[in-house]
Design a protein around this motif. Structure first.
Motif, PDB file in Angstrom:
ATOM      1  N   ALA A  26       0.756  -1.197   0.118  1.00 20.86           N
ATOM      2  CA  ALA A  26       0.105   0.000   0.050  1.00 20.86           C
ATOM      3  C   ALA A  26       0.848   1.271  -0.005  1.00 20.86           C
ATOM      4  O   ALA A  26       0.408   2.238  -0.530  1.00 20.86           O
ATOM      5  CB  ALA A  26      -0.732   0.083   1.162  1.00 20.86           C
ATOM      6  N   ALA A  27       1.841   1.214   0.500  1.00 21.88           N
ATOM      7  CA  ALA A  27       2.878   2.412   0.472  1.00 21.88           C
ATOM      8  C   ALA A  27       3.267   2.907  -0.700  1.00 21.88           C
ATOM      9  O   ALA A  27       3.618   4.071  -1.177  1.00 21.88           O
ATOM     10  CB  ALA A  27       3.968   2.087   1.432  1.00 21.88           C
ATOM     11  N   GLY A  28       3.266   1.959  -1.907  1.00 20.95           N
ATOM     12  CA  GLY A  28       3.468   2.353  -3.089  1.00 20.95           C
ATOM     13  C   GLY A  28       2.564   3.134  -3.740  1.00 20.95           C
ATOM     14  O   GLY A  28       2.737   3.871  -4.836  1.00 20.95           O
ATOM     15  N   PHE A  29       1.453   3.249  -3.179  1.00 17.59           N
ATOM     16  CA  PHE A  29       0.324   4.072  -3.895  1.00 17.59           C
ATOM     17  C   PHE A  29       0.471   5.570  -3.009  1.00 17.59           C
ATOM     18  O   PHE A  29      -0.480   6.305  -3.453  1.00 17.59           O
ATOM     19  CB  PHE A  29      -0.971   3.639  -3.565  1.00 17.59           C
ATOM     20  N   ILE A  30       1.260   5.940  -2.205  1.00 15.86           N
ATOM     21  CA  ILE A  30       1.337   6.988  -1.591  1.00 15.86           C
ATOM     22  C   ILE A  30       2.541   7.901  -2.291  1.00 15.86           C
ATOM     23  O   ILE A  30       3.822   7.694  -1.905  1.00 15.86           O
ATOM     24  CB  ILE A  30       1.712   7.014  -0.030  1.00 15.86           C
ATOM     25  N   LYS A  31       1.935   8.950  -3.206  1.00 18.46           N
ATOM     26  CA  LYS A  31       2.964   9.515  -4.088  1.00 18.46           C
ATOM     27  C   LYS A  31       3.451  10.825  -3.479  1.00 18.46           C
ATOM     28  O   LYS A  31       4.313  11.403  -3.962  1.00 18.46           O
ATOM     29  CB  LYS A  31       2.251   9.815  -5.411  1.00 18.46           C
ATOM     30  N   LEU A  34       6.659  11.503   1.837  1.00 15.65           N
ATOM     31  CA  LEU A  34       7.701  10.624   1.934  1.00 15.65           C
ATOM     32  C   LEU A  34       7.692  10.304   3.449  1.00 15.65           C
ATOM     33  O   LEU A  34       8.520   9.144   3.835  1.00 15.65           O
ATOM     34  CB  LEU A  34       8.914  11.187   1.725  1.00 15.65           C
ATOM     35  N   LEU A  35       7.077  10.807   4.286  1.00 18.07           N
ATOM     36  CA  LEU A  35       7.080  10.510   5.834  1.00 18.07           C
ATOM     37  C   LEU A  35       6.551   9.242   6.066  1.00 18.07           C
ATOM     38  O   LEU A  35       7.207   8.458   7.007  1.00 18.07           O
ATOM     39  CB  LEU A  35       6.377  11.417   6.708  1.00 18.07           C
ATOM     40  N   ILE A  36       5.731   8.556   5.338  1.00 20.88           N
ATOM     41  CA  ILE A  36       5.119   6.901   5.440  1.00 20.88           C
ATOM     42  C   ILE A  36       6.376   6.081   5.257  1.00 20.88           C
ATOM     43  O   ILE A  36       6.480   5.180   5.897  1.00 20.88           O
ATOM     44  CB  ILE A  36       4.024   6.717   4.888  1.00 20.88           C
ATOM     45  N   HIS A  37       7.101   6.401   4.133  1.00 21.57           N
ATOM     46  CA  HIS A  37       8.267   5.461   3.737  1.00 21.57           C
ATOM     47  C   HIS A  37       9.130   5.694   4.452  1.00 21.57           C
ATOM     48  O   HIS A  37      10.075   4.648   4.828  1.00 21.57           O
ATOM     49  CB  HIS A  37       8.769   5.909   2.349  1.00 21.57           C
ATOM     50  N   GLY A  86      -3.534  12.599   2.408  1.00 25.57           N
ATOM     51  CA  GLY A  86      -2.942  11.938   1.241  1.00 25.57           C
ATOM     52  C   GLY A  86      -2.743  10.273   1.566  1.00 25.57           C
ATOM     53  O   GLY A  86      -2.400   9.624   0.507  1.00 25.57           O
ATOM     54  N   ILE A  87      -3.209   9.911   2.576  1.00 25.02           N
ATOM     55  CA  ILE A  87      -3.123   8.354   3.199  1.00 25.02           C
ATOM     56  C   ILE A  87      -4.406   7.869   3.407  1.00 25.02           C
ATOM     57  O   ILE A  87      -4.343   6.635   3.713  1.00 25.02           O
ATOM     58  CB  ILE A  87      -1.991   8.234   4.082  1.00 25.02           C
ATOM     59  N   ALA A  88      -5.535   8.664   3.296  1.00 24.67           N
ATOM     60  CA  ALA A  88      -6.796   8.064   3.936  1.00 24.67           C
ATOM     61  C   ALA A  88      -7.138   6.741   3.311  1.00 24.67           C
ATOM     62  O   ALA A  88      -7.515   5.885   4.192  1.00 24.67           O
ATOM     63  CB  ALA A  88      -7.882   9.015   3.927  1.00 24.67           C
TER      64      ALA A  88
END
Length: 395
Positions: A26-31, A34-37, A86-88
């Protein structure tokens, strides 16, 4: 495509991990975050390698961690995903893949923030041995700061030479960050930049000469026909095993700053700035340039962001940049003596300016934070105004 995954089944695998990755699918869909990565990468102490588009992304990741260190460590300790814009749509998939790890959090607190310790990455990730990315051209300016964060045991490896239109070349030696063997993904021709722009100036692979410079021209499988890439490359030689040309990137063609009496190319700007700060304690995060015509005569204006507070060291930069420009174009001294040009200016911008600029470009329609570039020369007056509003000090 890289992992032969069916996009129709994305929903089924959102909470799963691609083999050997630190973050869930799922992290690959957060464009745009960067904080999640950063959170998933820092949560793992066994990280061995990183792969990203540009070396500047690594610097941005580490600096975001530095700014949000307490929040990231608390999330690791408590096993929580922060509530971020952006991550909902994917937050619940992320949450199901993070567990409370107070031991890792305590370890990170002992290590401290990245800005407090040279070679921080080596302490946070003892097994990290390589970061693979594009680190040539304008991205080379991020290499010194990246190396400061990485330390002596982690090498920067060249990813290759790519463009939106096609993949141009693969690294001959991963440690040579600006030397590439041509790929066969597209038909590549070369336009001799010393000649007029015409069909007669086009050279085929077997006609190019070592030491000469050419513009890359592509014919792709997707329908581009003799498309001019505007990239200037120099032929380094030929692979002894199969004769395929080896090239290095030089500059973007026709990207330059024009002051009333002469032009300074992108390559000359990069060389001048690199030389000016090469032996300074000041750690440059990023920089960009424009014409500074706030009062006559016009000159070159640099917007610079530092990591830290070594401002006094950077005070020498305007004079050093001028010296390098005069070395590259002797006639600049003539214009300087006659009051038609003045010493370049350096304006320091607040911490986080370049990260915010990338977000600005994303808001304008770019799709992926990891692929947005900071131009060497600002192409819009609106960008110049935006950077001017971020200035905290002029040297």
């Amino acid at each position: 495509m890289l992992f032969n995954l069916d996009p129709e089944k994305d929903g089924e695998r959102m909470a799963t991990f691609v083999l050997d990755h630190a973050a869930p699918y799922a992290a690959g869909f957060i464009k745009k975050c960067l904080l999640i990565h950063v959170l998933f990468a820092v949560g793992s102490g066994s990280l061995e390698t990183m792969l990203m588009a540009f070396i500047s992304t690594l610097v941005d990741m580490i600096r975001i961690l530095d700014m949000e260190f307490d929040m990231v460590v608390d999330c690791i300790a408590n096993g929580t995903i922060p509530d971020l814009d952006g991550i909902a749509e994917v937050r619940h998939y992320l949450q199901s893949n993070i567990s409370a790890d107070p031991e890792r959090a305590a370890e990170l607190r002992r290590i401290g923030r990245p800005s407090f310790r040279q070679g921080w990455c080596g302490h946070a990730w003892p097994n990290l041995r390589s970061v693979t990315c594009i680190a040539s051209g304008s991205f080379a300016s991020s290499v010194p700061l990246a190396q400061w964060f990485l330390g002596p045991n982690t090498a920067i490896h060249a990813l290759g030479y790519g463009s939106t239109e096609s993949w141009i070349g693969w690294p001959c030696n991963p440690l040579e960050l600006n030397q590439f063997k041509l790929s066969n993904e597209s038909i590549i021709e070369f336009l001799d930049i010393s000649k007029s722009d015409s069909i007669s100036a086009l050279a085929q692979l077997w006609e190019i000469e070592p030491g000469r410079r050419y513009e890359v021209v592509l014919t792709t499988q997707d329908g581009l026909w003799r498309y001019r890439l505007r990239d200037v490359v120099e032929v380094s030689g030929f692979d002894p095993t199969d004769g395929v040309p080896v090239i290095q990137f030089v500059e973007r063609r026709n990207v330059a700053i024009r002051v009333p009496d002469f032009m300074v190319s992108e390559k000359e700007l990069m060389a001048a700035m690199s030389s000016a700060v090469s032996d300074m304690l000041a750690k440059v995060v990023n920089w960009t340039a424009t014409v500074d015509d706030r009062h006559p005569p016009a000159t070159i204006g640099l917007f610079v962001e530092l990591d830290g507070n070594q401002v006094s060291d950077l005070a020498l930069a305007p004079e050093r940049v001028l010296d390098e420009l005069v070395r590259s174009q002797r006639h600049i001294a003539w214009f300087l003596e006659r009051g038609k040009f003045r010493k370049p200016t350096v304006r320091l911008v607040r911490s986080g300016t370049f990260i915010d600029f990338l977000q600005l470009k994303l808001d304008e329609g770019s799709n992926n934070l990891g692929q947005v570039k900071v131009p060497v020369v600002l192409p819009k007056a609106a960008y110049v105004t935006w950077f001017s509003n971020q200035v905290v000090q002029e040297l």
